[in-house]
Design an enzyme around this catalytic site. Sequence first.
Site, PDB file in Angstrom:
ATOM      1  N   ASP A  39       0.839  -1.202   0.000  1.00  0.00           N
ATOM      2  CA  ASP A  39       0.000   0.000   0.000  1.00  0.00           C
ATOM      3  C   ASP A  39       0.871   1.248   0.000  1.00  0.00           C
ATOM      4  O   ASP A  39       0.607   2.220  -0.698  1.00  0.00           O
ATOM      5  CB  ASP A  39      -0.872   0.041   1.263  1.00  0.00           C
ATOM      6  N   TYR A  42       2.403   1.838  -3.325  1.00  0.00           N
ATOM      7  CA  TYR A  42       1.359   2.278  -4.251  1.00  0.00           C
ATOM      8  C   TYR A  42       1.068   3.766  -4.022  1.00  0.00           C
ATOM      9  O   TYR A  42       1.068   4.575  -4.941  1.00  0.00           O
ATOM     10  CB  TYR A  42       0.103   1.441  -4.020  1.00  0.00           C
ATOM     11  N   LYS A 120     -13.039   2.965   8.631  1.00  0.00           N
ATOM     12  CA  LYS A 120     -12.889   2.628   7.218  1.00  0.00           C
ATOM     13  C   LYS A 120     -12.703   1.113   7.151  1.00  0.00           C
ATOM     14  O   LYS A 120     -11.735   0.575   7.683  1.00  0.00           O
ATOM     15  CB  LYS A 120     -11.679   3.355   6.635  1.00  0.00           C
ATOM     16  N   ARG A 141     -17.630  -2.274  -7.539  1.00  0.00           N
ATOM     17  CA  ARG A 141     -17.262  -0.938  -7.973  1.00  0.00           C
ATOM     18  C   ARG A 141     -16.675  -0.918  -9.387  1.00  0.00           C
ATOM     19  O   ARG A 141     -16.944  -0.009 -10.158  1.00  0.00           O
ATOM     20  CB  ARG A 141     -16.262  -0.313  -7.010  1.00  0.00           C
ATOM     21  N   LYS A 295     -16.574  12.588   7.396  1.00  0.00           N
ATOM     22  CA  LYS A 295     -17.487  13.174   6.410  1.00  0.00           C
ATOM     23  C   LYS A 295     -18.135  14.431   6.975  1.00  0.00           C
ATOM     24  O   LYS A 295     -18.453  14.477   8.168  1.00  0.00           O
ATOM     25  CB  LYS A 295     -18.607  12.171   6.063  1.00  0.00           C
ATOM     26  N   CYS A 413      20.379 -21.560  -8.815  1.00  0.00           N
ATOM     27  CA  CYS A 413      18.931 -21.569  -8.619  1.00  0.00           C
ATOM     28  C   CYS A 413      18.547 -22.700  -7.671  1.00  0.00           C
ATOM     29  O   CYS A 413      18.940 -23.843  -7.886  1.00  0.00           O
ATOM     30  CB  CYS A 413      18.226 -21.754  -9.973  1.00  0.00           C
ATOM     31  N   CYS A 416      16.498 -25.473  -9.785  1.00  0.00           N
ATOM     32  CA  CYS A 416      17.018 -26.243 -10.915  1.00  0.00           C
ATOM     33  C   CYS A 416      18.544 -26.302 -10.949  1.00  0.00           C
ATOM     34  O   CYS A 416      19.125 -26.987 -11.785  1.00  0.00           O
ATOM     35  CB  CYS A 416      16.482 -25.700 -12.238  1.00  0.00           C
TER      36      CYS A 416
HETATM   37  S1  IVH Z   1     -17.526   6.649   2.114  1.00  0.00           S
HETATM   38  C1  IVH Z   1     -17.731   8.610  -2.434  1.00  0.00           C
HETATM   39  N1  IVH Z   1     -17.141   5.233   4.252  1.00  0.00           N
HETATM   40  O1  IVH Z   1     -13.038   2.980   0.989  1.00  0.00           O
HETATM   41  C2  IVH Z   1     -17.118   7.504  -1.682  1.00  0.00           C
HETATM   42  N2  IVH Z   1     -16.072   4.542   2.272  1.00  0.00           N
HETATM   43  O2  IVH Z   1     -10.648   4.001  -0.209  1.00  0.00           O
HETATM   44  C3  IVH Z   1     -17.615   7.536  -0.282  1.00  0.00           C
HETATM   45  N3  IVH Z   1     -14.787   2.475   2.490  1.00  0.00           N
HETATM   46  O3  IVH Z   1     -14.525   3.673  -2.088  1.00  0.00           O
HETATM   47  C4  IVH Z   1     -17.125   6.397   0.448  1.00  0.00           C
HETATM   48  N4  IVH Z   1     -15.196   2.138   4.601  1.00  0.00           N
HETATM   49  O4  IVH Z   1     -15.386   1.591  -0.782  1.00  0.00           O
HETATM   50  C5  IVH Z   1     -16.852   5.366   2.955  1.00  0.00           C
HETATM   51  N5  IVH Z   1     -16.930   4.051   6.217  1.00  0.00           N
HETATM   52  C6  IVH Z   1     -16.645   4.179   4.938  1.00  0.00           C
HETATM   53  C7  IVH Z   1     -15.827   3.265   4.247  1.00  0.00           C
HETATM   54  C8  IVH Z   1     -15.563   3.485   2.907  1.00  0.00           C
HETATM   55  C9  IVH Z   1     -14.575   1.670   3.526  1.00  0.00           C
HETATM   56  C10 IVH Z   1     -14.232   2.253   1.137  1.00  0.00           C
HETATM   57  C11 IVH Z   1     -15.139   2.694   0.034  1.00  0.00           C
HETATM   58  C12 IVH Z   1     -14.314   3.710  -0.733  1.00  0.00           C
HETATM   59  C13 IVH Z   1     -12.926   3.308  -0.357  1.00  0.00           C
HETATM   60  C14 IVH Z   1     -11.920   4.412  -0.576  1.00  0.00           C
END
Ligand code: IVH
Length: 722
Positions: A39, A42, A120, A141, A295, A413, A416
């Site tokens: 991760d 990335y 998350k 998705r 949010k 190796c 082999c």
């Molecule tokens: S809100 C517009 N809430 O994490 C997108 N996403 O890395 C709003 N995810 O695409 C997403 N837990 O699939 C939201 N509590 C959570 C989440 C969450 C996991 C995922 C989701 C998102 C991805 C982004």
Amino acid sequence: MTVSEGVPSEAARRHHLLSQEIDDANYRYYVLDAPTLSDADYDRRMRELKALEEEHPELVTPGSPTQKVGAPISTDFANVEHLERMQSLDNAMNDDELTSWDDRVVREAGKIAAYLCEPKIDGLAIALVYEDGRFVRAVTRGDGRTGEDVTYNVRTIASVPERLAGEGWPELLEVRGEIFLTVEGFEQVNAVQAEAGREPFANPRNAAAGSLRQKDPRVTAQRPLDMLLHGFGAWRGGRQPDSQAGAYELMREWGLPVSDRYEIVEDMAGVRAYIERTGENRHATAYEIDGVVVKVDQFPLQRRLGSTSRAPRWAIAWKFPPEEVNTRLLDIKVGIGRTGRVTPYGVMEPVTVAGSTVTYATLHNASEVERKGVLIGDTVVLRKAGDVIPEIVAPVTGLRDGSERRFEMPAECPECGTELAYEKEGDADIRCPNAQFCPAQLRERLYFVAGRKVLDIEALGYVAATALTQPLEPSDPPVRNEGDLFHLTVDRLLPIKTVVREQRTGLPRIDPKTGEEKVVTFFANKEGEPKKTVEILFGELEKAKRQPLWRVLTALSIRHVGPVAAQDLAREMRSMDAIRNATEEELAAVDGIGPTIARSIRNWFEVDWHREIVRKWAEAGVRMEDEGSAAPQPLKGVTVVITGTMEEFSRDSATEAVQDRGGKVTGSVSKKTGFVVVGESPGSKYDKAVKLGVPVLDEAGFRVLLAEGPDAARNVTLSVEE
Ligand code: IVH
């Protein structure tokens, strides 16, 4: 590569390289469920790419990974356009980034009185559609616009209600959330896998992905998948809530599963406190979480803040740092990859990190071992960043007692015995040059041949590939190279005993209890009769023979010829013969094929045993030319965009039908697009076609295009109502 005017070529080159690496990582992560990049690596690439694009906005194209969400689409399930685009989230990796997110929010929406914080979830994003309260569809998705229809599999998940409870739900409701396995559920799934001699999943997320993508929903039903929702997409009719929390409460009333761990806080101090608390109790939840999502709670403010093409501005994901633990490095062994690349792996004293037991950790290459300064016998810091092979971060030098020893890259190796060598000066990786006979390379190539995006032979998993290429007895393996794959016989398979190897390292799996390597009789049961897998394998091999030319080409493991280059080649050259007989210049003249790929193809065909593979496949009936190769190509030079679902064509079969006739299928509509084909519920591409005046065809019109060509199709375009 196109170099944009005014951009230094070094920046353009770097941009190209990073985009390729990220696309590849996305493909491995989302489609193959077998990530190779951590991760952190990335994220580092993505950040560098974004920084480059900020500095040189000319480099931003619709195809850039910064403009896309997630993955290319895998082929097994019908593709469905989302009712509304599924976005991703921007990440904050440190407090400065969190602050600057909030600064922008406040600048554009004023002081925020309510932030909603929630875990998350490390799962798979899903969109569920309810019509008149009835569950009708579940879509992954995918690339954000189009995903895979996994309705039947999602129906088996206990927490997904078939009908909404209560009242007041909208006529059409699209809810979004994550599908996941609890840590306990994951262990249960792996126990069953081990019992059946199948490869265990690396972590709960991969196990959930594997379970959701089962072709047979009865298998999915046996996996304890779960779901939690965290938002919605389309919402038509009914009363709309005015906040995120309000939406969660409504969903809960309707029997939809939402997290009970969300909290409303009134300022950023509250957000920080929530993040800290959640981080400290990261493992208190039954499922894995990899951060916190913050949010702006009020919908009017969310609307005012809006979105970028990738992510909403009203939300941010705080990512937890990757998990680190200490353990002992017992030994360093090397694994051999598909192209002979040698990767050192640390053999670790087994330790649990992020929900799974780690026995091997990657050290990338010899100079990395040197750079990190780790010695065999060291206590080391081990990092598990999400889904990839765990990584050794650094030794804990204070704990050394003098018994530690340096790692020496073996001269030969391990599989082999061939002397390892660098291909050319300055290479970072040393390789096993014995591509023809090295069982490790053969096993990796065979496993690759079976991949979803290649010949799609599901019964040929990693254990089967090991068994076929490296039986303990008899000494000569049934598959001496790819050429033998379609000439297998059942009696050759039955006696095979094989060690079980880890898919990601190629090293033998050690039973943690006995400390011994695991050996299984893979194809026969106790009575010596063929297991069901054998019949499935032979059935799938027959099907694989009918795969289109580009997949067959990909399956040859020609360096630099992945699915994209193979499709370009197949589209223009139409047959294996034409490709084999083409000069380097002719190959390089194919759209999308550069001199490196052209040279690599020519070099590949120079080798006798390579040509022998193609000959044996052709002899077994593997498809070596695309339909209509002798026929005229009515769609040559015509670009088609396909959107929405059709009745008789899947996205893949429609694409192949166009390619068979010499046409090209692309993902986005421009003035150069010849036709836009719209199925059921087309999305924004349809609108764009109308705006640009590109002819639009429905499924019947598409059939006319295929059968009679572009002129006839122009007479049957849909009349567009403004
Ligand atoms: S809100 C517009 N809430 O994490 C997108 N996403 O890395 C709003 N995810 O695409 C997403 N837990 O699939 C939201 N509590 C959570 C989440 C969450 C996991 C995922 C989701 C998102 C991805 C982004």
